[in-house]
Motif scaffolding. Structure first.
Motif, mmCIF file in Angstrom:
data_model
loop_
_atom_site.group_PDB
_atom_site.id
_atom_site.type_symbol
_atom_site.label_atom_id
_atom_site.label_comp_id
_atom_site.label_asym_id
_atom_site.label_seq_id
_atom_site.Cartn_x
_atom_site.Cartn_y
_atom_site.Cartn_z
ATOM 1 N N ARG A 43 5.224 10.804 8.662
ATOM 2 C CA ARG A 43 5.242 10.903 10.119
ATOM 3 C C ARG A 43 6.656 10.803 10.675
ATOM 4 N NH1 ARG A 43 0.621 7.778 9.950
ATOM 5 N NH2 ARG A 43 1.810 5.882 10.293
ATOM 6 N N ALA A 44 7.506 10.032 10.007
ATOM 7 C CA ALA A 44 8.885 9.874 10.465
ATOM 8 C C ALA A 44 9.736 11.097 10.162
ATOM 9 C CB ALA A 44 9.505 8.633 9.834
ATOM 10 N N GLY A 45 9.228 12.014 9.334
ATOM 11 C CA GLY A 45 9.962 13.233 9.032
ATOM 12 C C GLY A 45 10.970 13.094 7.902
ATOM 13 N N ILE A 46 10.783 12.120 7.058
ATOM 14 C CA ILE A 46 11.709 11.907 5.936
ATOM 15 C C ILE A 46 11.546 13.008 4.891
ATOM 16 C CG2 ILE A 46 12.248 10.366 4.012
ATOM 17 C CD1 ILE A 46 11.648 8.055 5.867
ATOM 18 N N PHE A 47 10.296 13.410 4.650
ATOM 19 C CA PHE A 47 10.019 14.420 3.627
ATOM 20 C C PHE A 47 10.052 15.813 4.254
ATOM 21 C CE2 PHE A 47 7.540 10.653 2.193
ATOM 22 C CZ PHE A 47 8.360 10.311 1.163
ATOM 23 N N GLN A 48 10.691 16.735 3.587
ATOM 24 C CA GLN A 48 10.756 18.104 4.097
ATOM 25 C C GLN A 48 9.679 18.982 3.456
ATOM 26 O OE1 GLN A 48 14.710 19.398 3.259
ATOM 27 N NE2 GLN A 48 15.639 17.938 4.666
ATOM 28 N N ASP B 84 0.863 -1.176 0.000
ATOM 29 C CA ASP B 84 0.000 0.000 0.000
ATOM 30 C C ASP B 84 0.902 1.228 0.000
ATOM 31 O OD1 ASP B 84 -2.056 1.792 0.181
ATOM 32 O OD2 ASP B 84 -2.526 1.353 2.285
ATOM 33 N N SER B 85 0.978 1.900 -1.137
ATOM 34 C CA SER B 85 1.897 3.025 -1.265
ATOM 35 C C SER B 85 1.482 4.209 -0.404
ATOM 36 C CB SER B 85 2.030 3.444 -2.721
ATOM 37 O OG SER B 85 0.772 3.860 -3.215
ATOM 38 N N MET B 86 0.182 4.434 -0.246
ATOM 39 C CA MET B 86 -0.265 5.566 0.574
ATOM 40 C C MET B 86 0.059 5.334 2.047
ATOM 41 S SD MET B 86 -1.142 7.858 -1.411
ATOM 42 C CE MET B 86 -1.749 9.035 -0.229
ATOM 43 N N LYS B 87 -0.077 4.115 2.508
ATOM 44 C CA LYS B 87 0.270 3.794 3.890
ATOM 45 C C LYS B 87 1.768 3.992 4.118
ATOM 46 C CE LYS B 87 0.465 -0.087 7.029
ATOM 47 N NZ LYS B 87 0.390 -1.525 7.096
ATOM 48 N N ASP B 88 2.554 3.564 3.165
ATOM 49 C CA ASP B 88 4.005 3.727 3.255
ATOM 50 C C ASP B 88 4.389 5.214 3.236
ATOM 51 O OD1 ASP B 88 6.535 2.642 3.512
ATOM 52 O OD2 ASP B 88 6.872 2.521 1.345
ATOM 53 N N PHE B 89 3.699 5.992 2.394
ATOM 54 C CA PHE B 89 3.947 7.435 2.321
ATOM 55 C C PHE B 89 3.611 8.109 3.657
ATOM 56 C CE2 PHE B 89 2.013 11.635 1.596
ATOM 57 C CZ PHE B 89 3.142 12.315 1.181
ATOM 58 N N GLU B 90 2.488 7.746 4.232
ATOM 59 C CA GLU B 90 2.091 8.354 5.508
ATOM 60 C C GLU B 90 3.080 8.013 6.622
ATOM 61 O OE1 GLU B 90 -0.189 10.603 6.048
ATOM 62 O OE2 GLU B 90 -0.818 10.546 3.951
ATOM 63 N N GLU B 91 3.580 6.789 6.641
ATOM 64 C CA GLU B 91 4.577 6.405 7.650
ATOM 65 C C GLU B 91 5.866 7.203 7.485
ATOM 66 O OE1 GLU B 91 5.224 2.210 7.589
ATOM 67 O OE2 GLU B 91 3.153 1.754 8.132
#
Length: 75
Positions: A67-72, A57-64
Motif C-alpha cells: 500500500r505504501a508503494g515500496i514494491f514496483q 505477521d509477514s503478510m500484514k507487513d507485506f500488505e502495508e
C-alpha cells in the motif's frame, strides 16, 4: 669495608615461569570477555529477535509495504 655482593638473578627457567603466569591470566581474561559478551550482547539480542517474531505477521507487513508503494512489481 667490603661491598656486599648482590645475589645473582635467577635466569634459568625465567621465561617458562613468566609464561605460565601470563597464560593463566590471558585465559582468565579471555573467558571473562566471552562470558561478558554472551550475557551482555548475545542473550539480549536473541531475546529481542524472539520477541519480535513471536507476533510478527509477514503478510500484514507485506500488505502495508504494498500500500505504501515500496514494491514496483505488485499491484
Amino acid at each position: 669495608m667490603a661491598p656486599s655482593a648482590l645475589a645473582k638473578p635467577q635466569m634459568r627457567g625465567l621465561l617458562a615461569r613468566r609464561l605460565r603466569v601470563h597464560i593463566v591470566g590471558a585465559f582468565v581474561a579471555a573467558l571473562s570477555a566471552a562470558a561478558l559478551y554472551k550475557f551482555a550482547v548475545a542473550e539480549p539480542r536473541k531475546k529481542a529477535y524472539a520477541d519480535f517474531y513471536r507476533n510478527y505477521d509477514s503478510m500484514k507487513d507485506f500488505e502495508e509495504m504494498k500500500r505504501a508503494g515500496i514494491f514496483q512489481s505488485t499491484k
